[in-house]
Motif scaffolding. Structure first.
Motif, PDB file in Angstrom:
ATOM      1  N   TRP A 102      39.400  39.707  39.944  1.00 26.04           N
ATOM      2  CA  TRP A 102      40.045  38.767  39.019  1.00 26.04           C
ATOM      3  C   TRP A 102      41.474  38.458  39.484  1.00 26.04           C
ATOM      4  O   TRP A 102      41.926  37.309  39.427  1.00 26.04           O
ATOM      5  CB  TRP A 102      40.047  39.346  37.596  1.00 26.04           C
ATOM      6  CG  TRP A 102      40.570  38.359  36.606  1.00 26.04           C
ATOM      7  CD1 TRP A 102      39.917  37.275  36.121  1.00 26.04           C
ATOM      8  CD2 TRP A 102      41.883  38.345  36.040  1.00 26.04           C
ATOM      9  NE1 TRP A 102      40.743  36.581  35.259  1.00 26.04           N
ATOM     10  CE2 TRP A 102      41.947  37.220  35.198  1.00 26.04           C
ATOM     11  CE3 TRP A 102      42.985  39.169  36.149  1.00 26.04           C
ATOM     12  CZ2 TRP A 102      43.078  36.907  34.471  1.00 26.04           C
ATOM     13  CZ3 TRP A 102      44.126  38.858  35.425  1.00 26.04           C
ATOM     14  CH2 TRP A 102      44.177  37.743  34.596  1.00 26.04           C
ATOM     15  N   ALA A 105      41.134  36.085  42.264  1.00 22.40           N
ATOM     16  CA  ALA A 105      40.703  34.768  41.779  1.00 22.40           C
ATOM     17  C   ALA A 105      41.861  34.022  41.120  1.00 22.40           C
ATOM     18  O   ALA A 105      41.942  32.791  41.213  1.00 22.40           O
ATOM     19  CB  ALA A 105      39.550  34.924  40.796  1.00 22.40           C
ATOM     20  N   ALA A 106      42.756  34.770  40.479  1.00 21.29           N
ATOM     21  CA  ALA A 106      43.895  34.128  39.808  1.00 21.29           C
ATOM     22  C   ALA A 106      44.779  33.402  40.816  1.00 21.29           C
ATOM     23  O   ALA A 106      45.425  32.414  40.480  1.00 21.29           O
ATOM     24  CB  ALA A 106      44.706  35.177  39.057  1.00 21.29           C
ATOM     25  N   ASP A 109      41.678  29.651  42.162  1.00 21.77           N
ATOM     26  CA  ASP A 109      41.576  28.629  41.122  1.00 21.77           C
ATOM     27  C   ASP A 109      40.599  29.100  40.047  1.00 21.77           C
ATOM     28  O   ASP A 109      40.013  30.186  40.152  1.00 21.77           O
ATOM     29  CB  ASP A 109      41.134  27.275  41.704  1.00 21.77           C
ATOM     30  CG  ASP A 109      39.881  27.407  42.549  1.00 21.77           C
ATOM     31  OD1 ASP A 109      39.064  28.300  42.247  1.00 21.77           O
ATOM     32  OD2 ASP A 109      39.721  26.649  43.512  1.00 21.77           O
ATOM     33  N   ARG A 110      40.424  28.282  39.034  1.00 23.67           N
ATOM     34  CA  ARG A 110      39.574  28.707  37.911  1.00 23.67           C
ATOM     35  C   ARG A 110      38.119  28.869  38.341  1.00 23.67           C
ATOM     36  O   ARG A 110      37.405  29.761  37.860  1.00 23.67           O
ATOM     37  CB  ARG A 110      39.683  27.694  36.771  1.00 23.67           C
ATOM     38  CG  ARG A 110      39.217  28.216  35.440  1.00 23.67           C
ATOM     39  CD  ARG A 110      39.601  27.286  34.327  1.00 23.67           C
ATOM     40  NE  ARG A 110      41.027  27.319  34.045  1.00 23.67           N
ATOM     41  CZ  ARG A 110      41.634  28.252  33.320  1.00 23.67           C
ATOM     42  NH1 ARG A 110      40.931  29.247  32.813  1.00 23.67           N
ATOM     43  NH2 ARG A 110      42.924  28.217  33.091  1.00 23.67           N
ATOM     44  N   ALA A 111      37.686  28.022  39.261  1.00 27.21           N
ATOM     45  CA  ALA A 111      36.299  28.115  39.732  1.00 27.21           C
ATOM     46  C   ALA A 111      36.047  29.471  40.382  1.00 27.21           C
ATOM     47  O   ALA A 111      34.952  30.035  40.280  1.00 27.21           O
ATOM     48  CB  ALA A 111      35.999  26.992  40.716  1.00 27.21           C
ATOM     49  N   GLU A 113      37.275  32.273  39.553  1.00 23.15           N
ATOM     50  CA  GLU A 113      37.066  33.264  38.492  1.00 23.15           C
ATOM     51  C   GLU A 113      35.604  33.254  38.031  1.00 23.15           C
ATOM     52  O   GLU A 113      35.013  34.300  37.767  1.00 23.15           O
ATOM     53  CB  GLU A 113      38.002  32.923  37.342  1.00 23.15           C
ATOM     54  CG  GLU A 113      38.219  34.046  36.371  1.00 23.15           C
ATOM     55  CD  GLU A 113      39.242  33.637  35.327  1.00 23.15           C
ATOM     56  OE1 GLU A 113      40.214  32.937  35.672  1.00 23.15           O
ATOM     57  OE2 GLU A 113      39.051  34.012  34.156  1.00 23.15           O
ATOM     58  N   GLN A 114      35.047  32.055  37.987  1.00 25.61           N
ATOM     59  CA  GLN A 114      33.653  31.935  37.532  1.00 25.61           C
ATOM     60  C   GLN A 114      32.658  32.471  38.559  1.00 25.61           C
ATOM     61  O   GLN A 114      31.510  32.738  38.227  1.00 25.61           O
ATOM     62  CB  GLN A 114      33.354  30.470  37.197  1.00 25.61           C
ATOM     63  CG  GLN A 114      34.089  30.019  35.945  1.00 25.61           C
ATOM     64  CD  GLN A 114      34.207  28.505  35.835  1.00 25.61           C
ATOM     65  OE1 GLN A 114      33.774  27.782  36.725  1.00 25.61           O
ATOM     66  NE2 GLN A 114      34.800  28.042  34.748  1.00 25.61           N
ATOM     67  N   ARG A 115      33.114  32.598  39.787  1.00 27.97           N
ATOM     68  CA  ARG A 115      32.216  33.100  40.836  1.00 27.97           C
ATOM     69  C   ARG A 115      32.167  34.632  40.884  1.00 27.97           C
ATOM     70  O   ARG A 115      31.393  35.199  41.659  1.00 27.97           O
ATOM     71  CB  ARG A 115      32.665  32.585  42.212  1.00 27.97           C
ATOM     72  CG  ARG A 115      32.489  31.094  42.383  1.00 27.97           C
ATOM     73  CD  ARG A 115      32.778  30.658  43.808  1.00 27.97           C
ATOM     74  NE  ARG A 115      32.916  29.213  43.841  1.00 27.97           N
ATOM     75  CZ  ARG A 115      34.051  28.559  44.024  1.00 27.97           C
ATOM     76  NH1 ARG A 115      35.163  29.239  44.248  1.00 27.97           N
ATOM     77  NH2 ARG A 115      34.089  27.244  44.009  1.00 27.97           N
ATOM     78  N   CYS A 152      36.200  32.126  47.133  1.00 26.39           N
ATOM     79  CA  CYS A 152      36.673  30.767  47.423  1.00 26.39           C
ATOM     80  C   CYS A 152      35.540  29.885  47.932  1.00 26.39           C
ATOM     81  O   CYS A 152      35.791  28.790  48.434  1.00 26.39           O
ATOM     82  CB  CYS A 152      37.826  30.805  48.425  1.00 26.39           C
ATOM     83  SG  CYS A 152      37.357  31.419  50.044  1.00 26.39           S
TER      84      CYS A 152
ATOM     85  N   SER B   2      49.921  30.405  35.224  1.00 26.23           N
ATOM     86  CA  SER B   2      49.888  31.345  34.099  1.00 26.23           C
ATOM     87  C   SER B   2      48.860  32.449  34.356  1.00 26.23           C
ATOM     88  O   SER B   2      49.057  33.605  33.967  1.00 26.23           O
ATOM     89  CB  SER B   2      49.571  30.617  32.791  1.00 26.23           C
ATOM     90  OG  SER B   2      48.312  29.998  32.902  1.00 26.23           O
ATOM     91  N   ARG B   3      47.771  32.111  35.055  1.00 25.30           N
ATOM     92  CA  ARG B   3      46.765  33.139  35.361  1.00 25.30           C
ATOM     93  C   ARG B   3      47.322  34.137  36.369  1.00 25.30           C
ATOM     94  O   ARG B   3      47.025  35.331  36.306  1.00 25.30           O
ATOM     95  CB  ARG B   3      45.492  32.475  35.893  1.00 25.30           C
ATOM     96  CG  ARG B   3      44.735  31.748  34.770  1.00 25.30           C
ATOM     97  CD  ARG B   3      43.732  30.742  35.269  1.00 25.30           C
ATOM     98  NE  ARG B   3      42.698  31.349  36.093  1.00 25.30           N
ATOM     99  CZ  ARG B   3      42.597  31.164  37.394  1.00 25.30           C
ATOM    100  NH1 ARG B   3      43.469  30.407  38.026  1.00 25.30           N
ATOM    101  NH2 ARG B   3      41.636  31.720  38.076  1.00 25.30           N
TER     102      ARG B   3
END
Lengths: 329, 252
Positions: A102, A105-106, A109-111, A113-115, A152, B2-3
């Motif tokens: 996590w 991933a931060a 990008d947000r994608a 995090e979903q992976r 990524c 922010s993340r």
């Protein structure tokens, strides 16, 4: 139709630490969709090349491109879809595997995090994802490192000595994982000092010695650039040598002690060598011989690489070809 | 972004040094001071006298806590060997540095509040007849000094940690500063103002008030406000610029 652009390309890459030049004009071309071995002994400059590619240390001279983007100028875009393990996969030991992913991933990008769940599933760590990494075995950390690379959705994975410290089962799992990534169209650039690992995992390889590329190309080309030969074990080796020497696809034979028969072949590729080997064995059996051992081409590649790595500096010359085929230095 | 800050916070929460810092600043310094106060027959127990000394110590050796938080944020990724992996994502290294600052502030502010509240509550609750009671207006006057000093020290330590200094030199420096340099400099009338301005606990208490170890050791100080601001800015800007520079340019 023009050739697809290499995913990784360097020209004249150089790096010096103090008085010692550790990378001396490295030219590499890695085509898309292959497992590419970067082979060399410890201290040959493999990790330094990787660190330059990833922007972790600056090159003194030369040019680099990743996924068609220039480095270091277009570094962010170049590395956006590159997953890398440098030296060994390192993590915050007091955090869980999932938390470590996590954090990574931060930064992406947000994608990304979903992976995370899929990446953990892919490397077989879904069940242990919430355990602290400090309690992971080295093999699990290697797998978590690959999961981190996958966040990524990489087009190119750069793995620095990924088999280090793995037991045979772990190495086999790693190999399968790398091959499955290549099957998806990704490119894996795998540095290793283990010839066996590169041979079993990779389609192509470059050999680096003392900061210079001494050969690169497909494994077939690499192995076939040496006079091909096979070794048979059978009774009455002398008689078998005479029999085989008469064949047009055999360049020469020599019978040794202990039922050993060495056969030099007229062939240029490993697949051709495999075919002729089968024919020779059938030919021998048809004439009443019973071969009980046939050496594989592995030994030839090994001989070839050892030969390249043992040459003196004077024999090594910078290669300048642009084609990703084997050109001996 | 922010993340990334949330990720920094998570990482700090999982670090032993941060919990050690909290324990030291919130429990060891105030409670230890009061325990010494209780067993000493020479001083009055609780009340305003004990609170004054305890807050001065929170602004002295108690600064080790925020310094630990700051330096931990600065070195954690490199120590764990994760920094190179983060840098290899292509994300500008400067942004990896900047996100540490709000995360450090977010950890240090509650720490500062607790290190202020605990001694004040204890001194209000425990008081013998010989000591004047601690008033809450006095306590609130101390709060800005505790908050500002803790944040300044934490961010300075963050800069120095990011620049490659280890935890030990930074913590040692804070202890030497607060237990040695500040009291001695405060007790000497010949100490030039510019030197006092370079001592963050002195500069802050000169600007916003609060108990000062320097003043307790010597005469009342009268540092020009501009000089105090300049001293704090020199530490903050200098250490943060140095930390950022090393984060961006040093080999990862």
């Amino acid at each position: 139709m023009s050739e697809p652009r290499p995913v990784l390309q360097t020209h004249g890459l150089r790096k010096r630490y103090g008085d010692r030049e550790v990378v001396r004009g490295v030219d590499l071309q890695v085509p898309r969709g292959v497992a590419f071995g970067f082979l060399g002994p410890n201290g040959a400059g493999k990790t330094t090349v990787i660190r330059m590619l990833l922007g972790l240390t600056a090159a003194d001279a030369g040019t680099m491109q990743l996924l068609g983007h220039d480095l270091p100028g277009d570094r962010r875009e170049a590395l956006r879809r590159v997953g890398a393990i440098v030296e060994e996969p390192r993590f915050h030991a007091r955090m869980s595997g999932r938390e470590n992913l996590w954090i990574h991933a931060a930064v992406l990008d947000r994608a990304a995090e979903q992976r995370i769940p899929a990446a953990l599933e892919r490397v077989g760590l879904a069940d242990r994802a919430d355990d602290r990494v400090g309690g992971y075995s080295l093999g699990m950390r290697q797998r978590l490192g690959i999961a981190r690379c996958l966040l990524c959705d990489p087009e190119l994975l750069i793995l620095d000595e990924p088999a280090n410290g793995l037991d045979p089962a772990g190495i086999r799992e790693l190999r399968a994982l790398v091959r499955s990534l290549v099957a998806e169209g990704r490119t894996v650039f795998l540095s290793s000092h283990l010839l066996d690992e590169v041979e079993k995992t990779c389609d192509m390889a470059a050999v680096i010695r003392d900061g210079r590329i001494v050969a690169q190309g497909s494994l077939d080309e690499l192995a076939a650039s040496r006079e091909p030969r096979i070794e048979l074990k059978l009774a009455r080796a002398g008689e078998a040598a005479t029999l085989l020497a008469a064949r047009p696809d055999v360049q020469g034979t020599s019978a040794g002690a202990d039922d050993r028969l060495t056969v030099r072949l007229r062939v240029t590729t490993i697949s051709g060598e495999h075919q002729i080997t089968g024919e020779l064995v059938r030919h021998l059996v048809a004439h009443g011989f019973a071969p009980y051992g046939v050496s594989s081409s592995t030994e030839r590649l090994e001989d070839r690489v050892l030969e390249l790595l043992s040459r003196s500096d004077d024999e090594a010359v910078d290669r300048t070809t642009e084609a990703p085929t084997l050109v001996e230095a | 972004m922010s993340r990334m800050i949330l990720a920094e916070l998570l990482r700090l929460r999982r670090t032993r040094a941060v919990w050690g810092a909290a324990l030291f600043t919130v429990v060891v310094v105030p409670v230890g001071t009061l325990m010494l106060n209780l067993v000493s027959s020479a001083t009055r127990i609780g009340g305003i006298d004990a609170a004054d000394i305890t807050i001065a110590l929170v602004l002295g050796p108690g600064l080790v806590g925020p310094a630990m938080v700051g330096v931990t944020a600065g070195i954690a990724d490199r120590t764990a060997g994760v920094f190179s992996t983060l840098a290899a994502t292509g994300r500008p290294r400067a942004s990896l540095f900047w996100v540490r600052m709000p995360a450090v502030v977010a950890v240090v502010v509650p720490l500062a509040l607790a290190s202020w509240a605990v001694p004040c509550l204890l001194c209000a609750a425990i008081r013998d007849g010989g000591s004047d009671p601690m008033t809450w207006s006095w306590a609130i006057d101390q709060l800005p000094a505790v908050l500002v000093t803790d944040v300044v020290i934490a961010l300075t330590a963050l800069g120095l940690g990011s620049a490659g200094l280890g935890g030990a030199p930074v913590i040692g420096g804070v202890l030497a500063l607060t237990l040695g340099v500040v009291p001695i400099a405060g007790s000497l009338t010949t100490t030039p103002d510019w030197f006092l301005a370079l001592l963050p606990p002195v500069s802050v208490t000169e600007l916003v008030g609060g108990a000062s170890l320097a003043e307790k050791m010597g005469d009342s100080l009268a540092l020009p406000a501009a000089m105090a601001v300049g001293g704090l800015a020199a530490w903050l800007v200098g250490s943060i610029a140095y930390g950022r520079h090393r984060t961006v340019h040093a080999d990862a």
